[in-house]
Design a protein around this motif. Structure first.
Motif, PDB file in Angstrom:
ATOM      1  N   VAL A  41       0.829  -1.207   0.000  1.00 59.61           N
ATOM      2  CA  VAL A  41       0.000   0.000   0.000  1.00 59.61           C
ATOM      3  C   VAL A  41       0.862   1.256   0.000  1.00 59.61           C
ATOM      4  CG1 VAL A  41      -2.014  -1.078   1.054  1.00 59.61           C
ATOM      5  CG2 VAL A  41      -0.237  -0.120   2.526  1.00 59.61           C
ATOM      6  N   THR A  42       2.076   1.168   0.553  1.00 56.90           N
ATOM      7  CA  THR A  42       2.978   2.317   0.492  1.00 56.90           C
ATOM      8  C   THR A  42       3.366   2.613  -0.950  1.00 56.90           C
ATOM      9  OG1 THR A  42       3.886   1.837   2.690  1.00 56.90           O
ATOM     10  CG2 THR A  42       5.194   3.243   1.242  1.00 56.90           C
ATOM     11  N   SER A  43       3.632   1.556  -1.716  1.00 56.32           N
ATOM     12  CA  SER A  43       3.976   1.763  -3.124  1.00 56.32           C
ATOM     13  C   SER A  43       2.816   2.390  -3.885  1.00 56.32           C
ATOM     14  CB  SER A  43       4.386   0.434  -3.780  1.00 56.32           C
ATOM     15  OG  SER A  43       3.273  -0.394  -4.046  1.00 56.32           O
ATOM     16  N   LEU A  44       1.587   1.986  -3.558  1.00 52.14           N
ATOM     17  CA  LEU A  44       0.420   2.579  -4.206  1.00 52.14           C
ATOM     18  C   LEU A  44       0.280   4.047  -3.821  1.00 52.14           C
ATOM     19  CD1 LEU A  44      -2.191  -0.322  -3.786  1.00 52.14           C
ATOM     20  CD2 LEU A  44      -0.914   0.311  -5.841  1.00 52.14           C
ATOM     21  N   SER A  45       0.560   4.360  -2.563  1.00 47.90           N
ATOM     22  CA  SER A  45       0.499   5.748  -2.119  1.00 47.90           C
ATOM     23  C   SER A  45       1.532   6.596  -2.846  1.00 47.90           C
ATOM     24  CB  SER A  45       0.725   5.818  -0.604  1.00 47.90           C
ATOM     25  OG  SER A  45       0.532   7.128  -0.116  1.00 47.90           O
ATOM     26  N   VAL A  46       2.734   6.043  -3.042  1.00 45.60           N
ATOM     27  CA  VAL A  46       3.790   6.756  -3.772  1.00 45.60           C
ATOM     28  C   VAL A  46       3.369   6.981  -5.225  1.00 45.60           C
ATOM     29  CG1 VAL A  46       6.150   6.569  -4.650  1.00 45.60           C
ATOM     30  CG2 VAL A  46       5.651   5.970  -2.277  1.00 45.60           C
ATOM     31  N   ILE A  47       2.712   5.989  -5.825  1.00 47.59           N
ATOM     32  CA  ILE A  47       2.235   6.132  -7.207  1.00 47.59           C
ATOM     33  C   ILE A  47       1.341   7.349  -7.339  1.00 47.59           C
ATOM     34  CG2 ILE A  47       0.634   5.142  -8.900  1.00 47.59           C
ATOM     35  CD1 ILE A  47       1.769   2.390  -8.207  1.00 47.59           C
ATOM     36  N   TYR A 265     -13.404  11.718  -4.211  1.00 46.39           N
ATOM     37  CA  TYR A 265     -14.164  10.540  -3.791  1.00 46.39           C
ATOM     38  C   TYR A 265     -13.881   9.355  -4.707  1.00 46.39           C
ATOM     39  CZ  TYR A 265     -17.854   7.254  -2.776  1.00 46.39           C
ATOM     40  OH  TYR A 265     -18.521   6.097  -2.449  1.00 46.39           O
ATOM     41  N   SER A 266     -13.671   9.611  -5.986  1.00 52.50           N
ATOM     42  CA  SER A 266     -13.331   8.538  -6.909  1.00 52.50           C
ATOM     43  C   SER A 266     -12.078   7.806  -6.446  1.00 52.50           C
ATOM     44  CB  SER A 266     -13.122   9.097  -8.323  1.00 52.50           C
ATOM     45  OG  SER A 266     -12.752   8.087  -9.230  1.00 52.50           O
ATOM     46  N   GLY A 267     -11.093   8.553  -5.951  1.00 51.43           N
ATOM     47  CA  GLY A 267      -9.890   7.930  -5.419  1.00 51.43           C
ATOM     48  C   GLY A 267     -10.154   7.168  -4.130  1.00 51.43           C
ATOM     49  N   PHE A 268     -10.967   7.748  -3.242  1.00 46.09           N
ATOM     50  CA  PHE A 268     -11.280   7.088  -1.971  1.00 46.09           C
ATOM     51  C   PHE A 268     -12.007   5.766  -2.197  1.00 46.09           C
ATOM     52  CE2 PHE A 268     -10.430  11.167   0.067  1.00 46.09           C
ATOM     53  CZ  PHE A 268      -9.959  10.790   1.310  1.00 46.09           C
ATOM     54  N   GLU A 269     -13.025   5.771  -3.080  1.00 43.71           N
ATOM     55  CA  GLU A 269     -13.832   4.559  -3.230  1.00 43.71           C
ATOM     56  C   GLU A 269     -13.062   3.451  -3.944  1.00 43.71           C
ATOM     57  OE1 GLU A 269     -15.336   3.289  -6.155  1.00 43.71           O
ATOM     58  OE2 GLU A 269     -14.863   4.854  -7.605  1.00 43.71           O
ATOM     59  N   GLN A 270     -12.217   3.793  -4.919  1.00 39.50           N
ATOM     60  CA  GLN A 270     -11.431   2.760  -5.588  1.00 39.50           C
ATOM     61  C   GLN A 270     -10.375   2.168  -4.660  1.00 39.50           C
ATOM     62  OE1 GLN A 270     -10.318   3.562  -9.910  1.00 39.50           O
ATOM     63  NE2 GLN A 270     -11.018   5.596  -9.282  1.00 39.50           N
ATOM     64  N   SER A 271      -9.724   3.023  -3.858  1.00 36.01           N
ATOM     65  CA  SER A 271      -8.702   2.530  -2.938  1.00 36.01           C
ATOM     66  C   SER A 271      -9.315   1.667  -1.847  1.00 36.01           C
ATOM     67  CB  SER A 271      -7.938   3.707  -2.319  1.00 36.01           C
ATOM     68  OG  SER A 271      -8.806   4.510  -1.545  1.00 36.01           O
ATOM     69  N   PHE A 272     -10.544   1.996  -1.436  1.00 39.55           N
ATOM     70  CA  PHE A 272     -11.199   1.190  -0.414  1.00 39.55           C
ATOM     71  C   PHE A 272     -11.441  -0.228  -0.918  1.00 39.55           C
ATOM     72  CE2 PHE A 272     -14.901  -0.662   1.641  1.00 39.55           C
ATOM     73  CZ  PHE A 272     -14.579  -0.513   2.989  1.00 39.55           C
ATOM     74  N   GLY A 393      -7.074  11.699  -3.436  1.00 40.97           N
ATOM     75  CA  GLY A 393      -7.938  10.782  -2.693  1.00 40.97           C
ATOM     76  C   GLY A 393      -7.273   9.441  -2.475  1.00 40.97           C
ATOM     77  N   PHE A 394      -6.617   8.909  -3.523  1.00 43.40           N
ATOM     78  CA  PHE A 394      -5.877   7.652  -3.383  1.00 43.40           C
ATOM     79  C   PHE A 394      -4.773   7.784  -2.334  1.00 43.40           C
ATOM     80  CE2 PHE A 394      -7.472   6.364  -7.653  1.00 43.40           C
ATOM     81  CZ  PHE A 394      -7.739   5.033  -7.395  1.00 43.40           C
ATOM     82  N   VAL A 395      -3.994   8.866  -2.430  1.00 42.99           N
ATOM     83  CA  VAL A 395      -2.852   9.051  -1.526  1.00 42.99           C
ATOM     84  C   VAL A 395      -3.309   9.076  -0.076  1.00 42.99           C
ATOM     85  CG1 VAL A 395      -1.076  10.671  -0.781  1.00 42.99           C
ATOM     86  CG2 VAL A 395      -1.383  10.214  -3.208  1.00 42.99           C
ATOM     87  N   ILE A 396      -4.329   9.858   0.211  1.00 44.51           N
ATOM     88  CA  ILE A 396      -4.822   9.963   1.590  1.00 44.51           C
ATOM     89  C   ILE A 396      -5.303   8.611   2.090  1.00 44.51           C
ATOM     90  CG2 ILE A 396      -6.585  10.996   3.067  1.00 44.51           C
ATOM     91  CD1 ILE A 396      -6.480  13.476   1.254  1.00 44.51           C
ATOM     92  N   ALA A 397      -6.083   7.915   1.263  1.00 40.44           N
ATOM     93  CA  ALA A 397      -6.648   6.632   1.682  1.00 40.44           C
ATOM     94  C   ALA A 397      -5.563   5.581   1.906  1.00 40.44           C
ATOM     95  CB  ALA A 397      -7.657   6.147   0.640  1.00 40.44           C
TER      96      ALA A 397
END
Length: 471
Positions: A41-47, A265-272, A393-397
Protein backbone atom coordinates in the motif's frame (compact mmCIF):
# COMPACT_ATOMS: atom_id res chain seq x y z
CA UNK A 1 -18.18 0.99 -41.82
CA UNK A 2 -16.66 2.39 -38.61
CA UNK A 3 -15.79 6.07 -38.90
CA UNK A 4 -12.30 7.22 -37.97
CA UNK A 5 -13.35 8.86 -34.72
CA UNK A 6 -14.91 5.60 -33.52
CA UNK A 7 -11.84 3.71 -34.72
CA UNK A 8 -9.60 5.87 -32.54
CA UNK A 9 -11.91 5.35 -29.55
CA UNK A 10 -11.73 1.58 -30.02
CA UNK A 11 -7.93 1.59 -30.44
CA UNK A 12 -7.24 3.61 -27.30
CA UNK A 13 -9.81 1.53 -25.38
CA UNK A 14 -8.13 -1.73 -26.44
CA UNK A 15 -4.73 -0.36 -25.48
CA UNK A 16 -5.95 0.60 -22.01
CA UNK A 17 -7.66 -2.79 -21.68
CA UNK A 18 -4.34 -4.54 -22.25
CA UNK A 19 -2.32 -2.18 -20.04
CA UNK A 20 -4.69 -2.28 -17.06
CA UNK A 21 -5.13 -6.03 -17.30
CA UNK A 22 -1.63 -5.91 -15.81
CA UNK A 23 -1.76 -2.88 -13.51
CA UNK A 24 -5.29 -3.50 -12.21
CA UNK A 25 -4.38 -7.05 -11.23
CA UNK A 26 -1.25 -5.88 -9.44
CA UNK A 27 -3.06 -3.09 -7.61
CA UNK A 28 -5.72 -5.47 -6.30
CA UNK A 29 -3.02 -7.74 -4.87
CA UNK A 30 -0.62 -5.19 -3.34
CA UNK A 31 -2.22 -5.03 0.12
CA UNK A 32 -2.14 -8.84 0.35
CA UNK A 33 0.82 -9.88 -1.83
CA UNK A 34 3.31 -7.34 -0.45
CA UNK A 35 1.81 -6.90 3.00
CA UNK A 36 5.11 -6.92 4.90
CA UNK A 37 5.60 -3.56 6.66
CA UNK A 38 2.79 -2.16 4.49
CA UNK A 39 5.12 -2.16 1.48
CA UNK A 40 2.34 -2.80 -1.05
CA UNK A 41 0.00 0.00 0.00
CA UNK A 42 2.98 2.32 0.49
CA UNK A 43 3.98 1.76 -3.12
CA UNK A 44 0.42 2.58 -4.21
CA UNK A 45 0.50 5.75 -2.12
CA UNK A 46 3.79 6.76 -3.77
CA UNK A 47 2.23 6.13 -7.21
CA UNK A 48 -0.63 8.51 -6.61
CA UNK A 49 1.56 11.11 -4.89
CA UNK A 50 3.73 11.10 -8.03
CA UNK A 51 0.62 11.41 -10.19
CA UNK A 52 -0.28 14.55 -8.25
CA UNK A 53 3.13 16.05 -9.01
CA UNK A 54 2.90 15.18 -12.70
CA UNK A 55 -0.63 16.63 -12.79
CA UNK A 56 0.65 19.88 -11.36
CA UNK A 57 3.69 20.41 -13.53
CA UNK A 58 4.07 17.91 -16.36
CA UNK A 59 0.79 16.98 -18.04
CA UNK A 60 -0.20 20.04 -20.12
CA UNK A 61 3.37 20.59 -21.33
CA UNK A 62 3.85 16.95 -22.33
CA UNK A 63 0.54 16.68 -24.20
CA UNK A 64 1.08 19.94 -26.06
CA UNK A 65 4.59 18.90 -27.12
CA UNK A 66 4.04 15.23 -27.97
CA UNK A 67 0.34 15.20 -28.82
CA UNK A 68 -2.16 12.72 -27.36
CA UNK A 69 -0.91 9.62 -29.17
CA UNK A 70 2.74 9.68 -28.12
CA UNK A 71 1.91 10.91 -24.62
CA UNK A 72 -0.21 7.78 -24.22
CA UNK A 73 2.62 5.54 -25.48
CA UNK A 74 5.16 7.12 -23.11
CA UNK A 75 2.73 6.86 -20.17
CA UNK A 76 2.12 3.19 -20.90
CA UNK A 77 5.86 2.57 -20.82
CA UNK A 78 5.95 4.03 -17.30
CA UNK A 79 3.27 1.55 -16.19
CA UNK A 80 5.26 -1.39 -17.56
CA UNK A 81 8.23 -0.45 -15.35
CA UNK A 82 6.06 -1.01 -12.25
CA UNK A 83 5.27 -4.54 -13.40
CA UNK A 84 9.01 -5.13 -13.82
CA UNK A 85 9.59 -3.86 -10.27
CA UNK A 86 7.17 -6.50 -8.96
CA UNK A 87 9.38 -9.31 -10.25
CA UNK A 88 11.61 -8.79 -7.19
CA UNK A 89 9.46 -6.67 -4.84
CA UNK A 90 11.34 -4.67 -2.25
CA UNK A 91 11.66 -1.10 -1.10
CA UNK A 92 14.44 -0.46 -3.62
CA UNK A 93 12.45 -1.81 -6.58
CA UNK A 94 8.82 -0.92 -5.84
CA UNK A 95 9.30 2.68 -4.72
CA UNK A 96 11.41 3.91 -7.70
CA UNK A 97 9.14 2.18 -10.20
CA UNK A 98 6.12 3.60 -8.38
CA UNK A 99 7.54 7.09 -8.91
CA UNK A 100 8.11 6.38 -12.61
CA UNK A 101 4.56 5.07 -13.02
CA UNK A 102 3.14 8.10 -11.24
CA UNK A 103 5.01 10.55 -13.42
CA UNK A 104 3.51 8.91 -16.49
CA UNK A 105 0.07 8.31 -15.00
CA UNK A 106 -1.42 11.78 -15.18
CA UNK A 107 -0.23 12.50 -18.75
CA UNK A 108 -1.57 9.09 -19.82
CA UNK A 109 -5.06 9.62 -18.45
CA UNK A 110 -5.28 13.27 -19.40
CA UNK A 111 -4.18 12.50 -22.97
CA UNK A 112 -6.80 9.76 -23.18
CA UNK A 113 -9.55 12.07 -21.94
CA UNK A 114 -8.40 14.84 -24.27
CA UNK A 115 -8.41 12.46 -27.25
CA UNK A 116 -11.93 11.18 -26.51
CA UNK A 117 -13.21 14.74 -26.12
CA UNK A 118 -11.63 15.77 -29.43
CA UNK A 119 -13.19 12.77 -31.16
CA UNK A 120 -16.57 13.59 -29.65
CA UNK A 121 -16.43 17.21 -30.77
CA UNK A 122 -15.41 16.13 -34.28
CA UNK A 123 -18.19 13.55 -34.57
CA UNK A 124 -21.05 15.61 -33.07
CA UNK A 125 -21.84 17.74 -36.16
CA UNK A 126 -21.70 14.68 -38.41
CA UNK A 127 -24.38 12.96 -36.32
CA UNK A 128 -26.31 16.20 -35.78
CA UNK A 129 -26.06 15.71 -32.02
CA UNK A 130 -24.94 17.81 -29.09
CA UNK A 131 -21.24 17.44 -28.38
CA UNK A 132 -21.95 16.40 -24.78
CA UNK A 133 -24.05 13.43 -25.95
CA UNK A 134 -21.35 12.12 -28.27
CA UNK A 135 -18.65 12.62 -25.63
CA UNK A 136 -20.82 10.70 -23.14
CA UNK A 137 -21.19 7.86 -25.63
CA UNK A 138 -17.46 7.69 -26.33
CA UNK A 139 -16.56 7.65 -22.64
CA UNK A 140 -19.16 4.92 -22.13
CA UNK A 141 -17.64 2.80 -24.91
CA UNK A 142 -14.15 3.38 -23.51
CA UNK A 143 -15.08 2.29 -20.01
CA UNK A 144 -17.06 -0.69 -21.33
CA UNK A 145 -13.86 -2.03 -22.86
CA UNK A 146 -11.40 -0.67 -20.31
CA UNK A 147 -13.17 -1.86 -17.16
CA UNK A 148 -13.25 -5.43 -18.46
CA UNK A 149 -9.50 -5.40 -17.78
CA UNK A 150 -10.41 -6.17 -14.17
CA UNK A 151 -11.94 -9.42 -15.38
CA UNK A 152 -8.91 -10.63 -17.33
CA UNK A 153 -6.19 -9.36 -14.98
CA UNK A 154 -7.83 -10.84 -11.89
CA UNK A 155 -8.75 -14.06 -13.68
CA UNK A 156 -5.07 -14.53 -14.46
CA UNK A 157 -4.07 -14.00 -10.83
CA UNK A 158 -6.75 -16.32 -9.44
CA UNK A 159 -5.98 -19.15 -11.86
CA UNK A 160 -2.23 -18.91 -11.30
CA UNK A 161 -2.36 -18.51 -7.51
CA UNK A 162 -5.14 -21.10 -7.28
CA UNK A 163 -2.67 -23.70 -8.52
CA UNK A 164 -0.61 -23.23 -5.34
CA UNK A 165 -0.52 -26.51 -3.39
CA UNK A 166 0.27 -24.81 -0.08
CA UNK A 167 -2.94 -22.85 0.60
CA UNK A 168 -3.42 -22.38 4.38
CA UNK A 169 -6.60 -23.34 6.21
CA UNK A 170 -8.61 -20.61 7.87
CA UNK A 171 -9.61 -21.23 11.47
CA UNK A 172 -12.57 -19.79 13.31
CA UNK A 173 -10.10 -17.90 15.48
CA UNK A 174 -8.67 -16.20 12.39
CA UNK A 175 -12.15 -15.27 11.12
CA UNK A 176 -13.00 -13.22 14.19
CA UNK A 177 -10.47 -10.60 13.03
CA UNK A 178 -12.08 -10.12 9.60
CA UNK A 179 -14.33 -7.19 8.67
CA UNK A 180 -14.99 -3.95 10.54
CA UNK A 181 -15.36 -3.59 14.28
CA UNK A 182 -12.13 -5.35 15.30
CA UNK A 183 -9.08 -3.10 15.13
CA UNK A 184 -6.11 -5.40 14.63
CA UNK A 185 -3.41 -5.90 12.02
CA UNK A 186 -4.53 -8.96 10.06
CA UNK A 187 -1.05 -9.39 8.55
CA UNK A 188 -0.45 -11.78 11.44
CA UNK A 189 -3.29 -13.90 10.04
CA UNK A 190 -2.01 -17.02 8.28
CA UNK A 191 -4.46 -16.48 5.42
CA UNK A 192 -2.26 -13.66 4.11
CA UNK A 193 0.58 -16.09 3.33
CA UNK A 194 2.42 -15.11 0.15
CA UNK A 195 2.13 -17.53 -2.82
CA UNK A 196 5.18 -19.41 -4.10
CA UNK A 197 7.75 -17.13 -5.76
CA UNK A 198 7.61 -19.12 -8.99
CA UNK A 199 3.89 -18.38 -9.31
CA UNK A 200 4.49 -14.67 -8.67
CA UNK A 201 7.13 -14.60 -11.43
CA UNK A 202 4.74 -16.34 -13.84
CA UNK A 203 1.96 -13.85 -13.13
CA UNK A 204 4.16 -10.76 -13.33
CA UNK A 205 5.77 -12.02 -16.53
CA UNK A 206 2.33 -12.29 -18.12
CA UNK A 207 1.52 -8.76 -16.93
CA UNK A 208 4.70 -7.37 -18.49
CA UNK A 209 3.79 -9.02 -21.80
CA UNK A 210 0.30 -7.51 -22.02
CA UNK A 211 1.73 -4.11 -21.04
CA UNK A 212 4.17 -4.17 -23.96
CA UNK A 213 1.29 -5.28 -26.21
CA UNK A 214 -0.70 -2.20 -25.16
CA UNK A 215 2.14 0.13 -26.19
CA UNK A 216 2.38 -1.60 -29.57
CA UNK A 217 -1.37 -1.35 -30.28
CA UNK A 218 -1.48 2.39 -29.64
CA UNK A 219 1.80 3.18 -31.42
CA UNK A 220 0.75 1.34 -34.57
CA UNK A 221 -3.00 1.92 -34.90
CA UNK A 222 -3.93 5.20 -33.16
CA UNK A 223 -4.23 8.31 -35.37
CA UNK A 224 -2.21 11.34 -34.31
CA UNK A 225 -5.27 13.58 -34.51
CA UNK A 226 -3.74 16.61 -32.80
CA UNK A 227 -0.37 16.40 -34.59
CA UNK A 228 -0.71 19.82 -36.22
CA UNK A 229 -1.58 21.44 -32.90
CA UNK A 230 1.49 19.86 -31.24
CA UNK A 231 3.73 21.01 -34.10
CA UNK A 232 2.25 24.50 -33.94
CA UNK A 233 2.84 24.60 -30.20
CA UNK A 234 6.48 23.56 -30.60
CA UNK A 235 6.99 26.15 -33.34
CA UNK A 236 5.20 28.97 -31.56
CA UNK A 237 5.60 28.25 -27.89
CA UNK A 238 3.63 29.97 -25.19
CA UNK A 239 5.61 31.28 -22.22
CA UNK A 240 6.99 28.32 -20.27
CA UNK A 241 5.32 29.21 -17.00
CA UNK A 242 1.97 29.69 -18.73
CA UNK A 243 1.92 26.06 -19.86
CA UNK A 244 3.78 24.72 -16.83
CA UNK A 245 1.24 26.15 -14.40
CA UNK A 246 -1.87 25.69 -16.58
CA UNK A 247 -3.26 23.18 -14.07
CA UNK A 248 -3.16 25.75 -11.26
CA UNK A 249 -4.44 28.59 -13.44
CA UNK A 250 -7.67 26.70 -14.09
CA UNK A 251 -8.32 26.59 -10.35
CA UNK A 252 -9.51 30.19 -10.71
CA UNK A 253 -12.68 28.74 -12.24
CA UNK A 254 -15.14 28.10 -9.40
CA UNK A 255 -16.70 25.22 -11.33
CA UNK A 256 -13.46 23.29 -10.97
CA UNK A 257 -13.31 23.98 -7.23
CA UNK A 258 -16.83 22.56 -6.87
CA UNK A 259 -15.76 19.34 -8.60
CA UNK A 260 -12.77 18.65 -6.33
CA UNK A 261 -14.72 16.53 -3.75
CA UNK A 262 -16.22 14.42 -6.55
CA UNK A 263 -12.79 13.73 -8.04
CA UNK A 264 -11.33 12.91 -4.62
CA UNK A 265 -14.16 10.54 -3.79
CA UNK A 266 -13.33 8.54 -6.91
CA UNK A 267 -9.89 7.93 -5.42
CA UNK A 268 -11.28 7.09 -1.97
CA UNK A 269 -13.83 4.56 -3.23
CA UNK A 270 -11.43 2.76 -5.59
CA UNK A 271 -8.70 2.53 -2.94
CA UNK A 272 -11.20 1.19 -0.41
CA UNK A 273 -12.23 -1.67 -2.67
CA UNK A 274 -8.75 -2.58 -3.91
CA UNK A 275 -6.97 -2.03 -0.58
CA UNK A 276 -9.41 -2.58 2.28
CA UNK A 277 -12.11 -4.89 0.95
CA UNK A 278 -9.68 -7.29 -0.71
CA UNK A 279 -7.52 -7.51 2.42
CA UNK A 280 -9.93 -7.26 5.36
CA UNK A 281 -12.82 -9.21 3.88
CA UNK A 282 -11.72 -11.47 1.01
CA UNK A 283 -8.12 -12.42 1.85
CA UNK A 284 -8.82 -12.57 5.57
CA UNK A 285 -11.86 -14.85 5.22
CA UNK A 286 -11.21 -16.85 2.03
CA UNK A 287 -7.52 -16.47 1.13
CA UNK A 288 -5.56 -14.44 -1.41
CA UNK A 289 -6.50 -16.76 -4.30
CA UNK A 290 -10.10 -15.50 -4.05
CA UNK A 291 -9.17 -11.82 -4.52
CA UNK A 292 -9.11 -12.16 -8.29
CA UNK A 293 -12.53 -13.80 -8.45
CA UNK A 294 -14.07 -11.07 -6.30
CA UNK A 295 -12.55 -8.32 -8.44
CA UNK A 296 -13.78 -10.05 -11.61
CA UNK A 297 -17.32 -9.34 -10.43
CA UNK A 298 -16.34 -5.69 -9.98
CA UNK A 299 -14.84 -5.48 -13.46
CA UNK A 300 -17.72 -7.25 -15.21
CA UNK A 301 -20.49 -5.05 -13.80
CA UNK A 302 -18.32 -1.95 -14.17
CA UNK A 303 -17.73 -2.68 -17.83
CA UNK A 304 -21.35 -3.39 -18.71
CA UNK A 305 -22.74 -0.49 -16.69
CA UNK A 306 -20.23 1.97 -18.17
CA UNK A 307 -21.62 1.32 -21.63
CA UNK A 308 -25.23 1.19 -20.48
CA UNK A 309 -25.01 4.39 -18.44
CA UNK A 310 -23.18 6.14 -21.28
CA UNK A 311 -26.18 5.55 -23.51
CA UNK A 312 -28.71 6.22 -20.76
CA UNK A 313 -27.12 9.60 -19.98
CA UNK A 314 -28.38 10.91 -23.35
CA UNK A 315 -31.92 10.61 -22.03
CA UNK A 316 -31.59 11.13 -18.27
CA UNK A 317 -28.60 13.44 -18.02
CA UNK A 318 -25.76 12.82 -15.59
CA UNK A 319 -27.39 13.94 -12.32
CA UNK A 320 -29.80 10.96 -11.90
CA UNK A 321 -26.90 8.58 -12.56
CA UNK A 322 -24.75 10.27 -9.92
CA UNK A 323 -27.65 9.90 -7.46
CA UNK A 324 -28.00 6.20 -8.31
CA UNK A 325 -24.29 5.61 -7.75
CA UNK A 326 -24.36 7.47 -4.44
CA UNK A 327 -27.34 5.45 -3.17
CA UNK A 328 -25.59 2.25 -4.22
CA UNK A 329 -22.34 3.12 -2.43
CA UNK A 330 -24.19 4.34 0.66
CA UNK A 331 -26.02 1.02 0.99
CA UNK A 332 -22.81 -0.99 0.51
CA UNK A 333 -20.87 1.13 2.99
CA UNK A 334 -23.49 0.70 5.70
CA UNK A 335 -23.69 -3.05 5.08
CA UNK A 336 -19.89 -3.47 5.22
CA UNK A 337 -19.82 -1.59 8.50
CA UNK A 338 -21.91 -4.28 10.20
CA UNK A 339 -21.16 -7.44 8.17
CA UNK A 340 -19.00 -10.11 9.75
CA UNK A 341 -17.60 -12.11 6.81
CA UNK A 342 -17.52 -15.91 6.94
CA UNK A 343 -16.66 -18.51 4.26
CA UNK A 344 -20.17 -19.97 4.59
CA UNK A 345 -21.51 -16.73 3.05
CA UNK A 346 -19.47 -17.17 -0.14
CA UNK A 347 -21.89 -15.44 -2.61
CA UNK A 348 -21.92 -12.27 -0.50
CA UNK A 349 -18.19 -11.77 -1.10
CA UNK A 350 -18.95 -11.33 -4.82
CA UNK A 351 -22.15 -9.27 -4.47
CA UNK A 352 -20.37 -6.33 -2.84
CA UNK A 353 -17.74 -5.79 -5.59
CA UNK A 354 -20.44 -6.29 -8.25
CA UNK A 355 -22.54 -3.50 -6.73
CA UNK A 356 -19.41 -1.39 -6.25
CA UNK A 357 -18.58 -1.83 -9.94
CA UNK A 358 -22.02 -0.54 -10.90
CA UNK A 359 -21.44 2.65 -8.92
CA UNK A 360 -17.84 3.05 -10.09
CA UNK A 361 -19.06 2.96 -13.69
CA UNK A 362 -20.82 6.24 -13.00
CA UNK A 363 -17.98 7.84 -11.03
CA UNK A 364 -15.46 7.12 -13.78
CA UNK A 365 -17.29 7.68 -17.06
CA UNK A 366 -19.66 10.45 -16.03
CA UNK A 367 -17.09 12.42 -14.03
CA UNK A 368 -14.70 12.41 -16.99
CA UNK A 369 -17.55 13.37 -19.30
CA UNK A 370 -18.54 16.23 -16.99
CA UNK A 371 -15.00 17.64 -17.07
CA UNK A 372 -14.97 17.39 -20.86
CA UNK A 373 -18.27 19.25 -21.16
CA UNK A 374 -17.45 22.00 -18.64
CA UNK A 375 -13.93 22.75 -19.93
CA UNK A 376 -13.87 22.06 -23.69
CA UNK A 377 -11.22 24.76 -24.34
CA UNK A 378 -8.89 23.82 -21.48
CA UNK A 379 -9.07 20.04 -21.82
CA UNK A 380 -5.46 19.25 -20.92
CA UNK A 381 -5.47 21.34 -17.75
CA UNK A 382 -8.99 20.23 -16.77
CA UNK A 383 -8.26 16.52 -17.02
CA UNK A 384 -4.93 17.06 -15.27
CA UNK A 385 -6.88 18.59 -12.38
CA UNK A 386 -9.33 15.68 -12.42
CA UNK A 387 -6.43 13.22 -12.25
CA UNK A 388 -4.63 15.26 -9.59
CA UNK A 389 -7.55 15.44 -7.16
CA UNK A 390 -8.53 11.82 -7.74
CA UNK A 391 -4.94 10.85 -7.00
CA UNK A 392 -5.00 12.91 -3.82
CA UNK A 393 -7.94 10.78 -2.69
CA UNK A 394 -5.88 7.65 -3.38
CA UNK A 395 -2.85 9.05 -1.53
CA UNK A 396 -4.82 9.96 1.59
CA UNK A 397 -6.65 6.63 1.68
CA UNK A 398 -3.54 4.51 1.16
CA UNK A 399 -1.49 6.68 3.54
CA UNK A 400 -3.78 6.11 6.53
CA UNK A 401 -4.47 2.49 5.54
CA UNK A 402 -2.01 1.00 8.02
CA UNK A 403 -2.63 3.48 10.85
CA UNK A 404 -6.36 3.63 11.60
CA UNK A 405 -9.10 1.07 12.17
CA UNK A 406 -11.30 -0.21 9.36
CA UNK A 407 -14.54 1.16 10.78
CA UNK A 408 -12.96 4.64 10.95
CA UNK A 409 -11.96 4.33 7.28
CA UNK A 410 -15.55 3.44 6.42
CA UNK A 411 -16.90 6.51 8.24
CA UNK A 412 -14.40 8.71 6.37
CA UNK A 413 -15.50 7.20 3.06
CA UNK A 414 -19.13 7.88 3.93
CA UNK A 415 -18.41 11.51 4.78
CA UNK A 416 -16.55 12.14 1.53
CA UNK A 417 -19.42 10.52 -0.41
CA UNK A 418 -21.98 12.89 1.09
CA UNK A 419 -19.81 15.96 0.46
CA UNK A 420 -19.09 14.94 -3.13
CA UNK A 421 -22.78 14.48 -3.92
CA UNK A 422 -23.70 17.93 -2.60
CA UNK A 423 -21.04 19.64 -4.71
CA UNK A 424 -21.68 17.42 -7.76
CA UNK A 425 -25.37 18.22 -7.89
CA UNK A 426 -24.59 21.91 -7.46
CA UNK A 427 -22.22 21.77 -10.45
CA UNK A 428 -24.90 20.03 -12.55
CA UNK A 429 -27.45 22.66 -11.53
CA UNK A 430 -25.11 25.46 -12.56
CA UNK A 431 -24.38 23.80 -15.92
CA UNK A 432 -28.09 23.26 -16.57
CA UNK A 433 -28.82 26.95 -16.07
CA UNK A 434 -25.73 28.22 -17.91
CA UNK A 435 -24.63 25.62 -20.51
CA UNK A 436 -21.02 25.72 -21.69
CA UNK A 437 -20.60 26.30 -25.43
CA UNK A 438 -18.73 23.50 -27.29
CA UNK A 439 -15.43 24.05 -29.09
CA UNK A 440 -15.04 25.21 -32.66
CA UNK A 441 -15.55 22.69 -35.42
CA UNK A 442 -12.51 21.48 -37.28
CA UNK A 443 -9.89 22.71 -34.82
CA UNK A 444 -8.45 19.19 -34.61
CA UNK A 445 -9.51 18.15 -38.08
CA UNK A 446 -6.54 19.17 -40.23
CA UNK A 447 -4.99 15.70 -40.45
CA UNK A 448 -8.27 14.03 -41.35
CA UNK A 449 -8.93 16.38 -44.27
CA UNK A 450 -5.71 15.29 -45.93
CA UNK A 451 -6.67 11.62 -46.02
CA UNK A 452 -10.45 11.45 -46.45
CA UNK A 453 -12.73 13.03 -49.05
CA UNK A 454 -15.64 13.11 -46.60
CA UNK A 455 -14.08 16.11 -44.87
CA UNK A 456 -13.88 18.28 -48.02
CA UNK A 457 -17.18 20.04 -47.50
CA UNK A 458 -16.73 20.04 -43.74
CA UNK A 459 -13.42 21.95 -44.03
CA UNK A 460 -15.22 24.95 -45.54
CA UNK A 461 -16.86 25.52 -42.16
CA UNK A 462 -13.72 24.92 -40.11
CA UNK A 463 -14.13 28.05 -37.98
CA UNK A 464 -17.87 27.85 -37.34
CA UNK A 465 -19.23 27.22 -33.86
CA UNK A 466 -21.14 23.99 -33.21
CA UNK A 467 -24.81 24.94 -33.09
CA UNK A 468 -25.83 22.57 -30.33
CA UNK A 469 -25.14 23.36 -26.69
CA UNK A 470 -23.84 20.79 -24.27
CA UNK A 471 -27.16 20.24 -22.52
Amino acid sequence: MIDRNMKNVLVVSTGFLSLFTAYGGLQSLQSSLNAEDGMGVTSLSVIYASIILSSMFLTPTLIKNLGCKWTIVVGMGCYVTYSIGNLYPGWYTLIPTSVILGMGGSPLWSAKCTLLTICGNLQAPKENKAAADVINKYFGIFFLIFQSSAVWGNLMSSLIFGSDTDIPDISEEDLQYCGAGVCIDINVNSTTKRPAQELVWTLVGCYIGVGVLAMTIVAVFLDNIDRDQAQEFRGNREPFWSTFLATFTLLKDKRLIILIPLSMYSGFEQSFLSGEYTKNYVTCSLGIHYVGYAMICFGATNSLCSFMFGRLAEYTGRAPLFCLAAANNFACIMALLFWRPHPDQLPVFFVFPALWGMADAVWQAQTNSLYGVLFPRQKEAAFANCCMWESLGFVIAFAYSTFICLDTKIYILLGVLILSMVTCLWAEYQEHNNPTLPVEEGVYDKDYKKDTDQYTDYSKNIHHIIAQTSL
